[in-house]
Design a protein around this motif. Structure first.
Motif, PDB file in Angstrom:
ATOM      1  N   MET A 113     -28.022  12.313  -4.027  1.00  0.00           N
ATOM      2  CA  MET A 113     -27.729  12.161  -2.607  1.00  0.00           C
ATOM      3  C   MET A 113     -26.369  11.513  -2.390  1.00  0.00           C
ATOM      4  SD  MET A 113     -30.099  13.666  -0.983  1.00  0.00           S
ATOM      5  CE  MET A 113     -30.050  13.071   0.716  1.00  0.00           C
ATOM      6  N   ARG A 114     -26.025  10.552  -3.225  1.00  0.00           N
ATOM      7  CA  ARG A 114     -24.696   9.959  -3.135  1.00  0.00           C
ATOM      8  C   ARG A 114     -23.619  11.001  -3.408  1.00  0.00           C
ATOM      9  NH1 ARG A 114     -26.158   4.315  -6.323  1.00  0.00           N
ATOM     10  NH2 ARG A 114     -26.336   2.975  -4.480  1.00  0.00           N
ATOM     11  N   ALA A 115     -23.883  11.908  -4.351  1.00  0.00           N
ATOM     12  CA  ALA A 115     -22.917  12.963  -4.656  1.00  0.00           C
ATOM     13  C   ALA A 115     -22.743  13.899  -3.469  1.00  0.00           C
ATOM     14  CB  ALA A 115     -23.367  13.743  -5.888  1.00  0.00           C
ATOM     15  N   GLY A 116     -23.843  14.219  -2.803  1.00  0.00           N
ATOM     16  CA  GLY A 116     -23.759  15.059  -1.615  1.00  0.00           C
ATOM     17  C   GLY A 116     -22.986  14.393  -0.494  1.00  0.00           C
ATOM     18  N   LEU A 117     -23.210  13.107  -0.328  1.00  0.00           N
ATOM     19  CA  LEU A 117     -22.487  12.359   0.699  1.00  0.00           C
ATOM     20  C   LEU A 117     -20.999  12.290   0.370  1.00  0.00           C
ATOM     21  CD1 LEU A 117     -23.188  10.824   3.333  1.00  0.00           C
ATOM     22  CD2 LEU A 117     -23.301   8.737   1.962  1.00  0.00           C
ATOM     23  N   ALA A 118     -20.693  12.065  -0.898  1.00  0.00           N
ATOM     24  CA  ALA A 118     -19.293  11.980  -1.310  1.00  0.00           C
ATOM     25  C   ALA A 118     -18.565  13.311  -1.135  1.00  0.00           C
ATOM     26  CB  ALA A 118     -19.209  11.524  -2.771  1.00  0.00           C
ATOM     27  N   ALA A 119     -19.306  14.417  -1.238  1.00  0.00           N
ATOM     28  CA  ALA A 119     -18.700  15.737  -1.064  1.00  0.00           C
ATOM     29  C   ALA A 119     -18.505  16.099   0.399  1.00  0.00           C
ATOM     30  CB  ALA A 119     -19.561  16.794  -1.749  1.00  0.00           C
ATOM     31  N   GLY A 120     -19.009  15.265   1.303  1.00  0.00           N
ATOM     32  CA  GLY A 120     -18.813  15.508   2.726  1.00  0.00           C
ATOM     33  C   GLY A 120     -20.049  15.317   3.566  1.00  0.00           C
ATOM     34  N   GLY A 121     -21.233  15.512   2.963  1.00  0.00           N
ATOM     35  CA  GLY A 121     -22.480  15.298   3.690  1.00  0.00           C
ATOM     36  C   GLY A 121     -22.600  16.185   4.921  1.00  0.00           C
ATOM     37  N   GLU A 122     -23.171  15.621   5.950  1.00  0.00           N
ATOM     38  CA  GLU A 122     -23.287  16.350   7.210  1.00  0.00           C
ATOM     39  C   GLU A 122     -21.949  16.381   7.946  1.00  0.00           C
ATOM     40  OE1 GLU A 122     -26.233  16.144  10.193  1.00  0.00           O
ATOM     41  OE2 GLU A 122     -27.738  15.323   8.841  1.00  0.00           O
ATOM     42  N   ALA A 123     -21.911  17.251   8.957  1.00  0.00           N
ATOM     43  CA  ALA A 123     -20.707  17.322   9.780  1.00  0.00           C
ATOM     44  C   ALA A 123     -20.495  16.026  10.559  1.00  0.00           C
ATOM     45  CB  ALA A 123     -20.797  18.503  10.738  1.00  0.00           C
ATOM     46  N   GLY A 124     -21.564  15.329  10.883  1.00  0.00           N
ATOM     47  CA  GLY A 124     -21.508  14.024  11.540  1.00  0.00           C
ATOM     48  C   GLY A 124     -22.206  12.980  10.699  1.00  0.00           C
TER      49      GLY A 124
END
Length: 224
Positions: A147-158
């Motif tokens: 999940m941290r990797a997903g967030l670091a890649a940009g995550g949600e638009a907001g």
């Protein structure tokens, strides 16, 4: 408004899900897991009934792909839904309806699948899968890393405001069920902090349920 992953631990047979969203209490509506059966995320204009239905199909012997295909036939407004599943053989399946919101995409490998909608970019699910596969340790550690990797890649638009992590293993109840239903900070980091506290006590809580006579001290005033 969500990105998530569902996963199976090859070494232990545990199933887990981690999920985050800009919407409140995402884990309460979208995360489903059953020991010995599988794990499912039902997200994007969520129909929570699809999670238990997919697990029921897998419990009856269908693979993740067969179970998701059956749910696609049975579900209402399925063009609006995303359903991700991993079965007890580690095979995965994902349905993303064409009416999924915003930028939406998916990625999978053996024992792990990720999907999202209203994403900042289309690399997020692959970043989540890669984060899971490159992490080590307890399944919970790998879910947090993903999940941290997903967030670091940009995550949600907001900004995301809620998150959760659920793990099942052998017993009929989730051995881990951590949620942050709303935060103006980072709900994924809130879950990570809760996991750091809960992880050392996980086995003790299971033992207290199975046989409190063999359990360690409860760690409360008056108990020794």
């Amino acid at each position: 408004m969500t990105f998530s992953l569902v996963a199976r631990c090859v070494e232990t047979g545990m199933f887990g899900i981690a999920i985050s969203s800009s919407s409140p209490a995402v884990a309460a509506r979208c995360s489903f897991a059953r020991a010995g059966v599988g794990v499912v995320a039902s997200q994007n204009v969520t129909d929570p009934s699809l999670g238990p239905l997919t697990l029921d199909h897998m419990a009856q012997g269908l693979s993740a792909a067969q179970a998701v295909a059956a749910v696609v036939k049975q579900g209402k407004f399925i063009e609006y839904r995303q359903v991700l599943a991993v079965d007890n053989a580690g095979t995965t399946a994902i349905h993303s309806g064409p009416n999924s919101l915003g930028i939406w995409t998916q990625a999978s490998a053996e024992n792990v699948a990720s999907g999202g909608n209203l994403l900042a970019n289309d690399t997020i699910p692959q970043a989540v899968v890669d984060g899971f596969l490159s992490a080590t340790g307890h399944l919970g550690d790998r879910l947090i890393a993903a999940m941290r990797a997903g967030l670091a890649a940009g995550g949600e638009a907001g900004p995301v405001h809620s998150a959760g992590m659920k793990i099942v293993d052998k017993v009929s109840w989730p051995v881990v069920d951590l949620r942050c239903d709303w935060s103006e900070g980072c709900p994924i980091e809130n879950i990570a902090t809760a996991w750091d506290v809960y992880k050392p006590q996980l086995d003790a809580y299971i033992q207290r349920a199975l046989d409190p006579r063999e359990a360690p001290s409860y760690g409360v005033p008056g108990n020794e």
